[in-house]
Motif scaffolding. Structure first.
Motif, mmCIF file in Angstrom:
data_model
loop_
_atom_site.group_PDB
_atom_site.id
_atom_site.type_symbol
_atom_site.label_atom_id
_atom_site.label_comp_id
_atom_site.label_asym_id
_atom_site.label_seq_id
_atom_site.Cartn_x
_atom_site.Cartn_y
_atom_site.Cartn_z
ATOM 1 N N ILE A 195 0.836 -1.205 0.000
ATOM 2 C CA ILE A 195 0.000 0.000 0.000
ATOM 3 C C ILE A 195 0.867 1.250 0.000
ATOM 4 O O ILE A 195 0.603 2.215 -0.733
ATOM 5 C CB ILE A 195 -0.955 -0.020 1.215
ATOM 6 C CG1 ILE A 195 -2.052 -1.060 0.994
ATOM 7 C CG2 ILE A 195 -1.564 1.355 1.439
ATOM 8 C CD1 ILE A 195 -2.952 -1.259 2.183
ATOM 9 N N ILE A 196 1.920 1.259 0.795
ATOM 10 C CA ILE A 196 2.827 2.411 0.823
ATOM 11 C C ILE A 196 3.525 2.585 -0.525
ATOM 12 O O ILE A 196 3.650 3.701 -1.049
ATOM 13 C CB ILE A 196 3.855 2.241 1.957
ATOM 14 C CG1 ILE A 196 3.151 2.334 3.319
ATOM 15 C CG2 ILE A 196 4.958 3.292 1.844
ATOM 16 C CD1 ILE A 196 4.071 2.091 4.493
ATOM 17 N N ILE A 197 3.960 1.481 -1.111
ATOM 18 C CA ILE A 197 4.624 1.561 -2.418
ATOM 19 C C ILE A 197 3.667 2.081 -3.484
ATOM 20 O O ILE A 197 4.008 2.961 -4.294
ATOM 21 C CB ILE A 197 5.184 0.176 -2.813
ATOM 22 C CG1 ILE A 197 6.332 -0.205 -1.873
ATOM 23 C CG2 ILE A 197 5.667 0.173 -4.259
ATOM 24 C CD1 ILE A 197 6.831 -1.623 -2.073
ATOM 25 N N GLY A 198 2.446 1.573 -3.502
ATOM 26 C CA GLY A 198 1.455 2.044 -4.470
ATOM 27 C C GLY A 198 1.133 3.515 -4.288
ATOM 28 O O GLY A 198 0.993 4.263 -5.262
ATOM 29 N N SER A 199 1.040 3.966 -3.022
ATOM 30 C CA SER A 199 0.753 5.379 -2.750
ATOM 31 C C SER A 199 1.893 6.261 -3.242
ATOM 32 O O SER A 199 1.663 7.327 -3.850
ATOM 33 C CB SER A 199 0.520 5.598 -1.257
ATOM 34 O OG SER A 199 -0.603 4.869 -0.804
#
Length: 480
Positions: A195-199
């Motif tokens: 999720i952090i990488i996608g954000s």
């Protein structure tokens, strides 16, 4: 019973109708596609940034799909890599502020929700197997109710509503799933990472590739509204013919009267954006909202002025003809003052405040001419009462418009100071003899009435016999 010939004729006509519809179907389909294509072309032409945004979303999805295509990345995250794709789809918004707001809300809410859920899971495990479900349910009830109630706070809802929703979702997922699955913490960590990488992928592409700034949109929107209102008031000074009155104010300037929601949305997104151009850290976005409110107040008064002024002048009565030039002059100067302010806001320069005040001073002098005319006792001979009431209403509305413009000038001055507008080397000349804004109060037959130091309406006194009747008539005109 119908004859066989009649039945055959009925079947033949029905079959023929079906065949005709089938033959016309490709043509109708092509026409529909052509209309749809024209609509898409118009949308792209109205704002080419929409095309750019679509391409950026496609690029972000392509980049995040590498989690599945590259073996090493897939081995590290497994099927949890799909959360990176979902995050890009959810977080990627049109403007930088909206994307940053959603991205940061999602990352922080997922992190805090996962951490708190893991803590609740650990605490319930230490209490024993029988007490474990009771403690988990108790924490779910308390935290879920508290966070949901916080979403009703207007300031919190405006900026953190999405984050609070994700927090409840993540906390519930981790705390409840951990009761049956001992590997939930490892699963939560991998999902949090994706999720952090996608954000970050969504934020980086949105910020560094053709960024769309909500702050710039809000800035340009307010400048455009001031210019539209100025053009409208200038129209009184150049054209008061019947053909011009056919244009509806609400239709022509609907964006000015109904821009409150859009301004608040843009201001909310702009608060998330980093410094760029002349937009600095802690930019006074609240002042923009105050300026927008003042502009709308002036627009509503100008709308009322449109109705009364045209009804008075277009009837070609004695009063309308007498005050026409002064009304046009006052409206023209008010419109020029607003356009000067619009130029100042749009260019973010501090060169126009004195010029706007000079325009307002000229508009006041035109109002004073109307006062002088209406104070002349011979002027009232042979004039109908309704004409006097209409003249008083127009004078009051023009005065209200001028007072609104004075407030807008003060708001622009304050905004230019807080937002650090550029200062020019050569200041424009001040044509007014006194730049200080004075109230429009005058003694005589036509007297403005002040309520809390603000001009609200005019009281007209002809003689003792007509005073009370005329006051009622003016009240009906100004407050129908």
């Amino acid at each position: 019973m119908a004859s066989p010939v009649a039945e055959n004729a009925t079947h033949y006509s029905a079959s023929r109708g079906i065949m005709q519809r089938l033959r016309s179907l490709p043509g109708k389909l092509l026409d529909t596609l052509a209309i749809f294509g024209k609509k898409l072309a118009k949308i792209a032409k109205d704002d080419p940034r929409r095309v750019t945004h679509s391409l950026k979303v496609g690029l972000a999805l392509t980049v995040v799909s590498l989690f599945f295509f590259l073996r090493r990345l897939y081995d590290s995250f497994g099927d949890n890599a799909i959360w990176a794709v979902m995050t890009v789809v959810v977080v990627m918004e049109f403007s930088v502020g909206a994307t940053l707001g959603k991205g940061l809300n999602r990352m922080l809410a997922t992190l805090l929700g996962g951490f708190l859920g893991a803590a609740v899971q650990k605490l319930s495990t230490l209490s024993g197997e029988k007490e474990k479900p009771v403690l988990i349910s108790l924490f779910l009830y308390i935290i879920g109710a508290l966070i949901t109630f916080m979403r009703f706070v207007p300031q919190v809802k405006a900026r953190y509503d999405y984050g609070l929703t994700i927090f409840i979702l993540t906390f519930s997922l981790v705390s409840v799933s951990g009761y049956r699955d001992d590997q939930i913490l490892d699963l939560a960590f991998k999902r949090l990472s994706t999720i952090i990488i996608g954000s970050f992928i969504a934020i980086i592409i949105c910020v560094f590739l053709f960024p769309v700034w909500s702050g710039d949109d809000l800035h340009n929107l307010l400048a455009s509204n001031l210019e539209k209102l100025g053009n409208f008031l200038e129209g009184f000074g150049t054209d008061l013919q019947p053909k011009h009155s056919e244009r509806s104010f609400a239709k022509e300037y609907e964006s000015v009267l109904t821009s409150k929601t859009r301004e608040e949305t843009l201001a909310n997104f702009a608060r998330w954006e980093p410094c760029h151009g002349q937009i600095r850290f802690r930019h006074p976005w609240q002042r923009y909202l105050e300026l927008g409110n003042l502009t709308r107040q002036c627009a509503y008064k100008a709308e009322a002025l449109d109705v009364y002024l045209r009804s008075l002048i277009l009837t070609s009565n004695q009063v309308g003809i007498s005050i026409k030039d002064s009304c046009q002059s006052a409206s023209l100067e008010c419109g020029k003052a607003l356009k000067v302010l619009s130029s100042s806001v749009k260019s973010m320069t501090c060169l126009t405040s004195t010029t706007a005040k000079a325009r307002v001073a000229k508009a006041k002098r035109s109002i004073e001419l109307i006062h002088s005319l209406l104070r002349s006792e011979p002027y009232w001979e042979g004039v109908e009462l309704t004409e006097i009431v209409a003249a008083a209403a127009v004078t009051s509305l023009l005065s209200d418009v001028i007072i609104c413009i004075e407030s807008i000038i003060e708001a622009v001055d304050e905004l230019s100071s807080l937002a650090h507008f550029k200062r020019t080397v050569h200041s424009p000349p001040v044509t007014a003899t006194n730049s200080k804004l004075q109230p429009l109060a005058r003694e005589g037959i036509l007297k403005p009435v002040l309520e809390s130091h603000e001009l609200r309406y005019c009281a007209v006194t002809i003689n003792d016999g007509y005073s009370s009747t005329l006051t009622k008539e003016i009240a009906k005109v100004l407050h129908p």
